[in-house]
Design a protein around this motif. Structure first.
Motif, mmCIF file in Angstrom:
data_model
loop_
_atom_site.group_PDB
_atom_site.id
_atom_site.type_symbol
_atom_site.label_atom_id
_atom_site.label_comp_id
_atom_site.label_asym_id
_atom_site.label_seq_id
_atom_site.Cartn_x
_atom_site.Cartn_y
_atom_site.Cartn_z
ATOM 1 N N UNK A 87 -83.214 -9.579 -52.861
ATOM 2 C CA UNK A 87 -82.132 -9.528 -51.895
ATOM 3 C C UNK A 87 -81.201 -8.390 -52.285
ATOM 4 N N UNK A 88 -80.901 -7.508 -51.361
ATOM 5 C CA UNK A 88 -80.003 -6.415 -51.706
ATOM 6 C C UNK A 88 -79.486 -5.762 -50.431
ATOM 7 N N UNK A 89 -78.485 -4.945 -50.586
ATOM 8 C CA UNK A 89 -78.113 -4.050 -49.509
ATOM 9 C C UNK A 89 -77.753 -2.691 -50.101
ATOM 10 N N UNK A 90 -77.839 -1.687 -49.290
ATOM 11 C CA UNK A 90 -77.529 -0.313 -49.687
ATOM 12 C C UNK A 90 -76.332 0.149 -48.874
ATOM 13 N N UNK A 91 -75.381 0.731 -49.551
ATOM 14 C CA UNK A 91 -74.182 1.235 -48.889
ATOM 15 C C UNK A 91 -74.039 2.730 -49.123
ATOM 16 N N UNK A 138 -78.642 -4.043 -44.947
ATOM 17 C CA UNK A 138 -79.392 -4.889 -45.865
ATOM 18 C C UNK A 138 -80.859 -4.956 -45.463
ATOM 19 N N UNK A 139 -81.633 -5.741 -46.194
ATOM 20 C CA UNK A 139 -83.075 -5.794 -45.984
ATOM 21 C C UNK A 139 -83.438 -6.363 -44.618
ATOM 22 N N UNK A 140 -82.548 -7.191 -44.081
ATOM 23 C CA UNK A 140 -82.803 -7.773 -42.762
ATOM 24 C C UNK A 140 -82.380 -6.856 -41.626
#
Length: 128
Positions: free
Chosen positions: A31-35, A52-54
């Protein structure tokens, strides 16, 4: 270990468009997100957009409508599309990842001290 590698930014004329890319590794199945952040000389890094991944996204209010973040999960890549660039957009842009959260659960999306992995940064220069 997570790694993020950014594309080269470049110089653009005012009114032009630019897409920055960020390829990440080490975060598969997590689970992660990129900013994306931008930083002007002598100033703090400011959050710009996140995904995010979704595929959920989050934007700083001042950039909504002019900046879009997208991703290609198959390529482990996140993109920042900036339209109608202005000289005040001239900054160093960074991508960063935050593991263990998505954009539905995180409280402070752009708390830069919570991001452990950063890209190398890329300079964007907009000339009038």
């Amino acid at each position: 270990q997570e790694y993020l590698t950014q594309s080269w930014g470049g110089s653009v004329q005012s009114g032009g468009n630019l897409t920055l890319s960020c390829v990440y590794s080490g975060m598969l199945y997590k689970e992660h997100y990129v900013a994306w952040f931008c930083q002007a000389p002598g100033k703090m890094r400011e959050g710009v957009a996140a995904i995010d991944r979704e595929g959920a996204t989050n934007y700083r209010d001042s950039v909504k409508g002019r900046i879009t973040v997208s991703s290609d999960v198959g390529k482990n890549a996140v993109y920042l599309h900036i339209n109608n660039l202005q000289p005040q957009d001239s900054d160093v842009y960074y991508c960063a990842s935050r593991i263990g959260w998505n954009l539905q659960t995180v409280l402070n999306v752009f708390s830069s001290d919570q991001f452990l992995a950063w890209g190398q940064g890329t300079q964007v220069t907009v000339s009038s």
